[in-house]
Design a protein around this motif. Structure first.
Motif, mmCIF file in Angstrom:
data_model
loop_
_atom_site.group_PDB
_atom_site.id
_atom_site.type_symbol
_atom_site.label_atom_id
_atom_site.label_comp_id
_atom_site.label_asym_id
_atom_site.label_seq_id
_atom_site.Cartn_x
_atom_site.Cartn_y
_atom_site.Cartn_z
ATOM 1 N N SER A 3 -11.713 18.601 4.778
ATOM 2 C CA SER A 3 -10.388 18.787 3.911
ATOM 3 C C SER A 3 -10.457 20.351 3.813
ATOM 4 N N LEU A 4 -9.641 20.695 3.937
ATOM 5 C CA LEU A 4 -9.622 22.467 4.352
ATOM 6 C C LEU A 4 -10.621 22.924 2.920
ATOM 7 N N GLY A 5 -11.573 23.794 3.779
ATOM 8 C CA GLY A 5 -12.447 24.962 2.611
ATOM 9 C C GLY A 5 -13.543 24.404 2.754
ATOM 10 N N MET A 6 -14.029 22.567 3.205
ATOM 11 C CA MET A 6 -14.218 22.398 3.090
ATOM 12 C C MET A 6 -15.702 23.479 3.554
ATOM 13 N N ALA A 7 -17.004 23.201 3.041
ATOM 14 C CA ALA A 7 -18.594 24.173 3.421
ATOM 15 C C ALA A 7 -19.203 22.847 4.000
ATOM 16 N N VAL A 8 -19.433 23.506 5.676
ATOM 17 C CA VAL A 8 -20.403 22.616 6.295
ATOM 18 C C VAL A 8 -21.351 23.569 6.805
ATOM 19 N N HIS A 9 -22.373 22.685 7.367
ATOM 20 C CA HIS A 9 -23.663 23.408 7.864
ATOM 21 C C HIS A 9 -24.541 22.299 9.135
ATOM 22 N N LYS A 10 -25.458 22.276 10.133
ATOM 23 C CA LYS A 10 -25.486 21.958 11.584
ATOM 24 C C LYS A 10 -26.966 22.404 11.546
#
Length: 352
Positions: free
Chosen positions: A247-254
């Motif tokens: 979703s737009l604005g979703m905070a993610v990491h990798k």
């Protein structure tokens, strides 16, 4: 009988139709994307190239004075913004398409995140047994990429296999290598040799590089040798809890081979992008549709760089996988990812 609105991740039909119109205008056969890629390196005739600077088109929140607004717009990513005086009337991008605002964003084009090799920590490049997601991995003939996750097959007869997920261009070299050929950890670019072979290429999603065919995913799986196991979770990210739509604005990491752990924000959830297969042959391009775009978190300079291909994108709040990283520009400020469910369905696997 009325027809239900066409939606992609909750987007209204009018917005999607307006985006398709801009894709037709800017990515049509009469506008070779090679012009956009070449212009990034050699801007010799700005007026002639003005109409070929668009390298990706998507949907996201309109930026005003560098800040995100609540208005959804058709986003056109260009290699360079030009003065109106340098752009012919026929090439000008309209402010509105069917009543939907457009937003022109200057950003360098992305490339498949494979070579060249960049320095990173010894742990991500070292031989590790058991294997760890988020570290160096690849086909024995490829410089390398990242092991994304452990997955299991949906197909009868493959229940006992331990599978590793990454990109086509990491494990299958764009289809140039045969099924059953070796993959190694660490990757060949990080010193991997025959003795570091951990499994065999099982299958991959083909990539058509004709500039028009719609590609959905850059993905492949390898079957691990009997003695090889993959540890649960991802370095720095932790345990993955299923999948979720972006979703737009979703905070993610990798966590990935080159940049290690990084955080980002999804700023486009339906992006169509052209990517050159070979930097030295910019007219041989693959068109990917319905992709995710992730920018680096505010206050950080990069989200991904070459060698990070294959990394799993995970939502910070829920721990759910949302995408599979496959391309980024050299400066690392953003990356493209395939929606994870499309990857799993194409390869007929599920997260382990």
């Amino acid at each position: 009988m009325s027809r239900a609105p066409l939606c992609v991740a909750g987007l209204p039909e009018g917005l999607l139709l307006a985006k398709r119109e801009m894709v037709s205008r800017c990515h049509g056969a009469e506008r070779p994307i090679g012009g956009a890629i070449a212009t990034h390196y050699r801007i010799a005739d700005l007026r002639r190239q003005a109409g070929r600077l668009v390298h990706a088109i998507g949907i996201g929140r309109k930026l005003v004075a560098g800040k995100s607004t609540s208005t959804l717009s058709i986003r056109l990513y260009v290699t360079r913004k030009l003065p109106r005086s340098l752009i012919g009337a026929a090439e000008l991008i309209p402010a509105l398409v069917d009543g939907i605002p457009t937003d022109i964003i200057e950003a360098p084009p992305a490339f498949f995140a494979a070579p060249p090799v960049f320095p990173c920590t010894l742990k991500r490049l070292k031989r590790q047994r058991p294997l760890h997601a988020g570290t160096s991995f690849g086909h024995v003939t490829v410089v390398g990429g990242t092991l994304g996750a452990s997955v299991r097959s949906r197909l009868a007869g493959e229940e006992a296999l331990h599978l590793a997920l990454s990109n086509n261009h990491v494990l299958a070299d764009f289809g140039a290598v045969g099924l059953g050929t070796g993959v190694c950890q660490p990757s060949a670019g990080d010193g991997g040799m025959e003795a570091d072979t951990v499994g065999r290429l099982l299958r991959f999603a083909p990539i058509v590089a004709d500039g028009t065919t719609e590609n959905r995913v850059d993905a492949a799986v390898a079957a691990m040798d009997d003695a090889i196991r993959i540890s649960p979770g991802i370095c720095g990210v932790g345990t993955v809890h299923g999948t979720a739509a972006a979703s737009l604005g979703m905070a993610v990491h990798k966590h990935a081979r080159t940049t290690g752990y990084s955080q980002g924000v999804i700023d486009d959830i339906d992006c169509d992008v052209m990517l050159p297969i070979d930097r030295n042959a910019p007219n041989r391009v693959a068109r990917f549709v319905h992709q995710l775009r992730i920018r680096s978190k505010n206050g950080t300079s990069r989200f991904a760089q070459s060698g990070d291909s294959g990394a799993l994108i995970v939502a910070k709040a829920s721990g759910a996988a949302t995408g599979l990283l496959f391309a980024c520009p050299d400066h690392g400020g953003y990356a493209y990812a395939n929606p994870i469910q499309a990857v799993l369905d194409e390869l007929r696997v599920d997260l382990a």
